[in-house]
Design a protein around this motif. Sequence first.
Motif, mmCIF file in Angstrom:
data_model
loop_
_atom_site.group_PDB
_atom_site.id
_atom_site.type_symbol
_atom_site.label_atom_id
_atom_site.label_comp_id
_atom_site.label_asym_id
_atom_site.label_seq_id
_atom_site.Cartn_x
_atom_site.Cartn_y
_atom_site.Cartn_z
ATOM 1 N N UNK A 141 0.835 -1.211 0.000
ATOM 2 C CA UNK A 141 0.000 0.000 0.000
ATOM 3 C C UNK A 141 0.864 1.252 0.000
ATOM 4 N N UNK A 142 0.519 2.198 -0.862
ATOM 5 C CA UNK A 142 1.182 3.501 -0.889
ATOM 6 C C UNK A 142 0.289 4.481 -0.121
ATOM 7 N N UNK A 143 0.759 4.975 1.035
ATOM 8 C CA UNK A 143 -0.105 5.800 1.883
ATOM 9 C C UNK A 143 -0.057 7.282 1.511
ATOM 10 N N UNK A 144 -1.201 7.936 1.631
ATOM 11 C CA UNK A 144 -1.304 9.380 1.435
ATOM 12 C C UNK A 144 -2.190 9.927 2.551
ATOM 13 N N UNK A 145 -1.746 10.995 3.204
ATOM 14 C CA UNK A 145 -2.515 11.588 4.290
ATOM 15 C C UNK A 145 -1.897 11.287 5.642
ATOM 16 N N UNK A 146 -2.483 11.850 6.678
ATOM 17 C CA UNK A 146 -1.971 11.680 8.038
ATOM 18 C C UNK A 146 -2.018 10.212 8.436
ATOM 19 N N UNK A 147 -0.912 9.713 8.945
ATOM 20 C CA UNK A 147 -0.845 8.295 9.296
ATOM 21 C C UNK A 147 -1.776 7.938 10.444
ATOM 22 N N UNK A 148 -2.138 8.924 11.277
ATOM 23 C CA UNK A 148 -3.022 8.653 12.414
ATOM 24 C C UNK A 148 -4.453 9.131 12.172
ATOM 25 N N UNK A 149 -4.813 9.349 10.908
ATOM 26 C CA UNK A 149 -6.201 9.711 10.594
ATOM 27 C C UNK A 149 -7.121 8.582 11.045
ATOM 28 N N UNK A 150 -8.295 8.896 11.576
ATOM 29 C CA UNK A 150 -9.161 7.847 12.135
ATOM 30 C C UNK A 150 -9.826 6.945 11.105
ATOM 31 N N UNK B 76 -10.676 15.925 2.913
ATOM 32 C CA UNK B 76 -10.722 15.065 4.094
ATOM 33 C C UNK B 76 -9.320 14.723 4.583
ATOM 34 N N UNK B 77 -8.375 14.565 3.644
ATOM 35 C CA UNK B 77 -6.982 14.308 4.026
ATOM 36 C C UNK B 77 -6.404 15.502 4.778
ATOM 37 N N UNK B 78 -6.597 16.684 4.218
ATOM 38 C CA UNK B 78 -6.025 17.886 4.833
ATOM 39 C C UNK B 78 -6.606 18.147 6.217
ATOM 40 N N UNK B 79 -7.847 17.743 6.428
ATOM 41 C CA UNK B 79 -8.489 17.921 7.730
ATOM 42 C C UNK B 79 -8.076 16.840 8.720
ATOM 43 N N UNK B 80 -7.272 15.878 8.280
ATOM 44 C CA UNK B 80 -6.843 14.792 9.162
ATOM 45 C C UNK B 80 -7.925 13.767 9.417
ATOM 46 N N UNK B 81 -8.988 13.793 8.616
ATOM 47 C CA UNK B 81 -10.099 12.870 8.818
ATOM 48 C C UNK B 81 -9.916 11.546 8.080
ATOM 49 N N UNK B 82 -9.063 11.547 7.062
ATOM 50 C CA UNK B 82 -8.967 10.377 6.188
ATOM 51 C C UNK B 82 -7.542 10.217 5.682
ATOM 52 N N UNK B 83 -7.074 8.975 5.641
ATOM 53 C CA UNK B 83 -5.852 8.651 4.919
ATOM 54 C C UNK B 83 -6.228 7.648 3.834
ATOM 55 N N UNK B 84 -5.463 7.645 2.761
ATOM 56 C CA UNK B 84 -5.751 6.759 1.633
ATOM 57 C C UNK B 84 -4.583 5.803 1.442
#
Length: 288
Positions: free
Chosen positions: A81-90, A118-126
């Motif tokens: 998996x290639x992650x994008x976004x905050x690693x601790x997003x819920x 949603x990524x920038x708000x820390x709500x979601x990581x992809x």
Amino acid sequence: MSEKNREEKRSARERLQQERAADRTREKRRRTLVVSAAVVGVLGLVAVVGLVVANVGKDKADSAGGPVSAPSGLTGKDALAIPVGATDAPSTLTVWEDFRCPACAQFENGFRSTIQELEKAGELKVEYHLATIIDGNMGGTGSLRAANAAACAQDAGQFAPYHDVLYQNQPAETDDAFAKNSHLLDLAGKVDGLESAPGFRECVDGGKHDDWVNKSAEAFRTGGFSGTPTVLLNGESVFPKKGNENITPDSLKKWVREANKGKKAGSTTPSAPSSIPVESTPAGTPPA
């Protein structure tokens, strides 16, 4: 008036009535088609023209089963998996896609701004997973070549913007333009600093991550997925719908915020990938 003339007039009236009835039927059918087309236009993004179905018998995979050169900063099972976004997003959005897949491009181009919000708000990581089913279905190597180039961009810390550029410039499904490394390098010029990043050109031209891409494609083939894009929110399928509700930008936001209720937004960004890709080994193989 003779009986013959009366009969001819009666026949003419009947023909006229039949023609008018046929005209009304044709007009009704035309209106139905117009209305149907309008409905399809409104729901087109929701349907995203359906999934591109995987032709499981034609994908090529790394048959050797040996170590593969994986890009940097991967997560998940077997480091695929290639992650994008905050690693601790819920919440986590898992996306399986193919750079040649038209439905994947429609999903990405239609939902990009929502996902980024949603990524920038820390709500979601992809977590992105790459597949190559169009190469198997249509022939060619564009899925593999584009996926390798995207993996090279991950090494340079530029996966997300290059991923977006590829989908914004996707050729027709029957046009294997992504098979040309020169074209992929030209598109890299649309991402600040990527084309000149150390090792990027050599990585693309040399197919450095081809075996890793094939390993990811094999995981897709054996994972029980029906086609691309496959989109899962916290493990639950949400494309083209979640339960009985179609996916839209608004519904995706709603589902994420429902899942995140009472949870803290993430703020930890992934560490920058190193310039030297890590080596991954097949599942079950103990580290040296």
